[in-house]
Design a protein around this motif. Structure first.
Motif, PDB file in Angstrom:
ATOM      1  N   ARG A  34      58.755  35.943  40.769  1.00 29.36           N
ATOM      2  CA  ARG A  34      57.981  36.186  41.991  1.00 29.36           C
ATOM      3  C   ARG A  34      56.728  36.980  41.668  1.00 29.36           C
ATOM      4  O   ARG A  34      55.627  36.639  42.094  1.00 29.36           O
ATOM      5  CB  ARG A  34      58.847  36.927  43.012  1.00 29.36           C
ATOM      6  CG  ARG A  34      58.160  37.194  44.328  1.00 29.36           C
ATOM      7  CD  ARG A  34      59.075  38.041  45.245  1.00 29.36           C
ATOM      8  NE  ARG A  34      58.275  38.848  46.113  1.00 29.36           N
ATOM      9  CZ  ARG A  34      57.663  39.988  45.787  1.00 29.36           C
ATOM     10  NH1 ARG A  34      57.778  40.489  44.584  1.00 29.36           N
ATOM     11  NH2 ARG A  34      56.933  40.645  46.663  1.00 29.36           N
ATOM     12  N   LEU A  38      52.860  35.549  42.070  1.00 31.62           N
ATOM     13  CA  LEU A  38      51.928  36.183  43.003  1.00 31.62           C
ATOM     14  C   LEU A  38      50.579  36.511  42.356  1.00 31.62           C
ATOM     15  O   LEU A  38      49.614  36.771  43.064  1.00 31.62           O
ATOM     16  CB  LEU A  38      52.552  37.441  43.615  1.00 31.62           C
ATOM     17  CG  LEU A  38      53.612  37.173  44.679  1.00 31.62           C
ATOM     18  CD1 LEU A  38      54.316  38.457  45.072  1.00 31.62           C
ATOM     19  CD2 LEU A  38      52.997  36.477  45.896  1.00 31.62           C
ATOM     20  N   ARG A  39      50.505  36.464  41.051  1.00 29.39           N
ATOM     21  CA  ARG A  39      49.236  36.670  40.329  1.00 29.39           C
ATOM     22  C   ARG A  39      48.388  35.401  40.281  1.00 29.39           C
ATOM     23  O   ARG A  39      47.237  35.436  39.878  1.00 29.39           O
ATOM     24  CB  ARG A  39      49.512  37.106  38.892  1.00 29.39           C
ATOM     25  CG  ARG A  39      50.135  38.448  38.744  1.00 29.39           C
ATOM     26  CD  ARG A  39      50.365  38.687  37.278  1.00 29.39           C
ATOM     27  NE  ARG A  39      50.782  40.054  37.007  1.00 29.39           N
ATOM     28  CZ  ARG A  39      51.144  40.479  35.818  1.00 29.39           C
ATOM     29  NH1 ARG A  39      51.130  39.644  34.778  1.00 29.39           N
ATOM     30  NH2 ARG A  39      51.507  41.729  35.648  1.00 29.39           N
ATOM     31  N   PRO A  42      47.103  30.019  45.001  1.00 30.67           N
ATOM     32  CA  PRO A  42      48.101  29.202  45.698  1.00 30.67           C
ATOM     33  C   PRO A  42      48.325  27.817  45.090  1.00 30.67           C
ATOM     34  O   PRO A  42      49.473  27.356  44.998  1.00 30.67           O
ATOM     35  CB  PRO A  42      47.549  29.093  47.127  1.00 30.67           C
ATOM     36  CG  PRO A  42      46.702  30.302  47.292  1.00 30.67           C
ATOM     37  CD  PRO A  42      46.113  30.577  45.944  1.00 30.67           C
ATOM     38  N   ALA A 129      56.799  32.893  47.247  1.00 34.69           N
ATOM     39  CA  ALA A 129      55.560  33.496  46.739  1.00 34.69           C
ATOM     40  C   ALA A 129      54.347  32.877  47.426  1.00 34.69           C
ATOM     41  O   ALA A 129      53.407  33.590  47.802  1.00 34.69           O
ATOM     42  CB  ALA A 129      55.470  33.321  45.220  1.00 34.69           C
ATOM     43  N   TYR A 130      54.366  31.567  47.593  1.00 31.49           N
ATOM     44  CA  TYR A 130      53.250  30.882  48.264  1.00 31.49           C
ATOM     45  C   TYR A 130      53.087  31.421  49.683  1.00 31.49           C
ATOM     46  O   TYR A 130      51.981  31.746  50.115  1.00 31.49           O
ATOM     47  CB  TYR A 130      53.503  29.372  48.272  1.00 31.49           C
ATOM     48  CG  TYR A 130      52.385  28.581  48.903  1.00 31.49           C
ATOM     49  CD1 TYR A 130      51.325  28.108  48.137  1.00 31.49           C
ATOM     50  CD2 TYR A 130      52.380  28.300  50.270  1.00 31.49           C
ATOM     51  CE1 TYR A 130      50.287  27.379  48.698  1.00 31.49           C
ATOM     52  CE2 TYR A 130      51.346  27.572  50.845  1.00 31.49           C
ATOM     53  CZ  TYR A 130      50.306  27.121  50.060  1.00 31.49           C
ATOM     54  OH  TYR A 130      49.284  26.397  50.625  1.00 31.49           O
ATOM     55  N   GLU A 132      54.162  34.281  50.901  1.00 31.02           N
ATOM     56  CA  GLU A 132      53.746  35.692  50.861  1.00 31.02           C
ATOM     57  C   GLU A 132      52.241  35.812  50.602  1.00 31.02           C
ATOM     58  O   GLU A 132      51.562  36.640  51.199  1.00 31.02           O
ATOM     59  CB  GLU A 132      54.532  36.435  49.775  1.00 31.02           C
ATOM     60  CG  GLU A 132      54.292  37.916  49.753  1.00 31.02           C
ATOM     61  CD  GLU A 132      55.178  38.645  48.767  1.00 31.02           C
ATOM     62  OE1 GLU A 132      54.780  39.747  48.328  1.00 31.02           O
ATOM     63  OE2 GLU A 132      56.267  38.138  48.413  1.00 31.02           O
ATOM     64  N   LEU A 133      51.719  34.964  49.731  1.00 34.91           N
ATOM     65  CA  LEU A 133      50.306  35.022  49.366  1.00 34.91           C
ATOM     66  C   LEU A 133      49.395  34.441  50.447  1.00 34.91           C
ATOM     67  O   LEU A 133      48.328  34.987  50.716  1.00 34.91           O
ATOM     68  CB  LEU A 133      50.095  34.269  48.047  1.00 34.91           C
ATOM     69  CG  LEU A 133      48.774  34.453  47.332  1.00 34.91           C
ATOM     70  CD1 LEU A 133      48.588  35.906  46.897  1.00 34.91           C
ATOM     71  CD2 LEU A 133      48.703  33.534  46.124  1.00 34.91           C
ATOM     72  N   THR A 134      49.824  33.357  51.085  1.00 29.12           N
ATOM     73  CA  THR A 134      48.944  32.647  52.020  1.00 29.12           C
ATOM     74  C   THR A 134      49.270  32.875  53.492  1.00 29.12           C
ATOM     75  O   THR A 134      48.450  32.572  54.355  1.00 29.12           O
ATOM     76  CB  THR A 134      49.004  31.126  51.774  1.00 29.12           C
ATOM     77  OG1 THR A 134      50.311  30.654  52.113  1.00 29.12           O
ATOM     78  CG2 THR A 134      48.652  30.774  50.343  1.00 29.12           C
TER      79      THR A 134
END
Length: 175
Positions: A34, A38-39, A42, A129-130, A132-134
């Motif tokens: 994860r 996240l680095r 997307p 992760a996608y 959370e990021l977007t």
């Protein structure tokens, strides 16, 4: 994302694997993956997800289901999905060896620090992760998703698991 980058991320997610732990390695790997995802932008997370799901589709084979069945003392269709997630999480060497010879899993499943051969949570990390990021759910995966495993079907009642997988049978004898 290409296959080399995919496998490199898997190996990096295993960097803190502790063979002396009897539990916790899976959770640690999930969290590390994860963090690594996240680095990435997307589209790279989606690329990782696609490679993972492609590997899981490739591993949809009766020989691997037979191996999972023997190792775990049974394996449902949902369990087989979680087994293929685990197989992918183990890295390229274990994955490719199992694709060539399901009996190679005797060593991988019994390796120190391997707590289970079902790793359901691993397959969900890219989507988490996608999101959370977007702040959005990832688009649907459009790649291969076999309905039936490839290869020759086995039947637990016909005794062919013992003939097909003598090393696995000897290690995890059923009955």
């Amino acid at each position: 994302m290409n296959a080399e980058q995919f496998w490199k991320l898997i190996e990096s997610s295993r960097s803190g694997f502790d063979p002396d732990r009897i539990d916790g390695n899976m959770e640690r790997q999930r969290e590390e993956l994860r963090r690594l995802l996240l680095r990435l932008p997307p589209e790279e997370i989606l690329g990782f997800r696609n490679h993972l799901l492609e590997r899981m589709a490739t591993a949809c084979h009766w020989d691997l289901w037979g191996a999972a069945y023997l190792i775990a003392g049974g394996c449902s269709d949902d369990g087989f999905t979680d087994f293929r997630s685990w197989l992918s999480s183990m890295g390229r060497g274990v994955f490719e060896a199992a694709m060539s010879d399901a009996e190679s899993l005797v060593e991988a499943a019994d390796a120190p620090g391997v707590e289970d051969v079902f790793f359901e949570e691993f397959q969900y990390v890219p989507a988490e992760a996608y999101e959370e990021l977007t702040g959005q759910e990832p688009p649907e995966y459009a790649g291969p998703s076999p309905l039936e495993p490839a290869g020759e079907r086995w039947n637990e009642d016909e005794g062919n698991l013992q003939r097909r997988f003598p090393r696995l049978w000897a290690r995890y004898q059923q009955g």
